[in-house]
Design an enzyme around this catalytic site. Sequence first.
Site, mmCIF file in Angstrom:
data_model
loop_
_atom_site.group_PDB
_atom_site.id
_atom_site.type_symbol
_atom_site.label_atom_id
_atom_site.label_comp_id
_atom_site.label_asym_id
_atom_site.label_seq_id
_atom_site.Cartn_x
_atom_site.Cartn_y
_atom_site.Cartn_z
ATOM 1 N N TYR A 153 61.117 56.499 55.903
ATOM 2 C CA TYR A 153 61.900 56.292 54.654
ATOM 3 C C TYR A 153 61.941 57.676 54.056
ATOM 4 C CZ TYR A 153 61.952 51.080 54.006
ATOM 5 O OH TYR A 153 62.318 49.970 54.102
ATOM 6 N N LYS B 274 30.434 43.376 43.272
ATOM 7 C CA LYS B 274 31.600 43.324 42.416
ATOM 8 C C LYS B 274 33.046 43.614 43.317
ATOM 9 C CE LYS B 274 31.497 48.142 40.533
ATOM 10 N NZ LYS B 274 31.150 48.940 39.709
#
Length: 360
Positions: free
Chosen positions: A255, A35
């Site tokens: 950042y 899946k």
Amino acid sequence: MSRAAKASIDLAAIRHNYRLARSLAPNARAAAIIKANAYGHGAVKVAQALAAEADAFGVACIEEAMELRDAGIKQPVVLLEGFFDADELDYIARNGLWTAVHSEHQIDALAAADLPSPVNVWLKMDSGMHRLGIPPRDFHAAYTRLRALPQVGEITLMSHFACADDLAQDTTERQIAVFDQAVEGIDAPHSLANSPATLAWPQARRDWLRPGLMLWGATPFEVAQDEAAKLQPAMTLSTEIIAIHDLDVGDAVGYGASFICQRPSRIATIAMGYGDGYPRHAVSGTPVVVNGQRTVTAGRVSMDMMTIDITDIADAKIGDVVELWGRQLPVSEVAQFCSTIPYTLLTCLTRRVALEYHNA
Ligand SMILES: *Cc1c(COP(=O)(O)O)cnc(C)c1O
């Protein structure tokens, strides 16, 4: 030249891992659970690599099964969440799909359907996870009702574990006891084991195994486990160094300026970020491998880039390959630095990461 971020998939490793599952229960069959695009590995390619030996495949929904049928995959394909709508039943019957049945409303839909041929069903019991399944007290009646329907072919009895990856808990044993008691007197095959149960809970290895994560060579356990140690990593996620900066004590990186150099540091920028599916919540200090040597990330992951500390890797240069997880660095270990599980790291890669296949 293209961007260096890529996931290299070793199809021979996937076959090795499938065979390991089968070897743990020689009399059982195993549905390879592919899946979510085979947990990011490419469902069609993986199904083709296993086509000569897989007993069946398992997917979450009909769209995933259709992709396999459209690619010419012939094996039975089990819909693990069953069908969502009665109008799926005609395709299911015509294309040899097997469907989980986890609720009375699905039995009603089957009873009302006009089908070209009977559909094989995996009747799911809720043995304690309380996510999907018929309650144990109603299970016999559900089975009896289903068995009487001409729309239904073979029936397999299934359940799913909540805690099979936790070797210290007895939840799995309790779920097995609930299941065994509720199916007493029903003559039908059983399917209980996902990857952790296949690897570590022999009592759960019944007629059909359902290995998913282990096919990719990732351990579901946070502790060492003998069988899991035999798995071979199937995906190696890598990229290259695109810039190098020599920084002083006190210089900030990335950042938020959240990483401050504590020593004169050589910091490399690599072409990999959360836009590729590498988790932004990987902490500064998450392992990576450069030229066969382990080092760590430094600072926050950005969308397209991240920074790593190569101070102690003397010969590292622009263009060198950096492994984020794979052959040299287990994805399960990286997951622990991201407060998550290997399942999410594998399934969340984005389409910007090219998949390259080896050992077809
Ligand atoms: C996804 C899934 C599996 C496979 O689980 P893994 O832990 O990846 O092996 C097995 N059974 C069901 C019902 C599933 O949904």
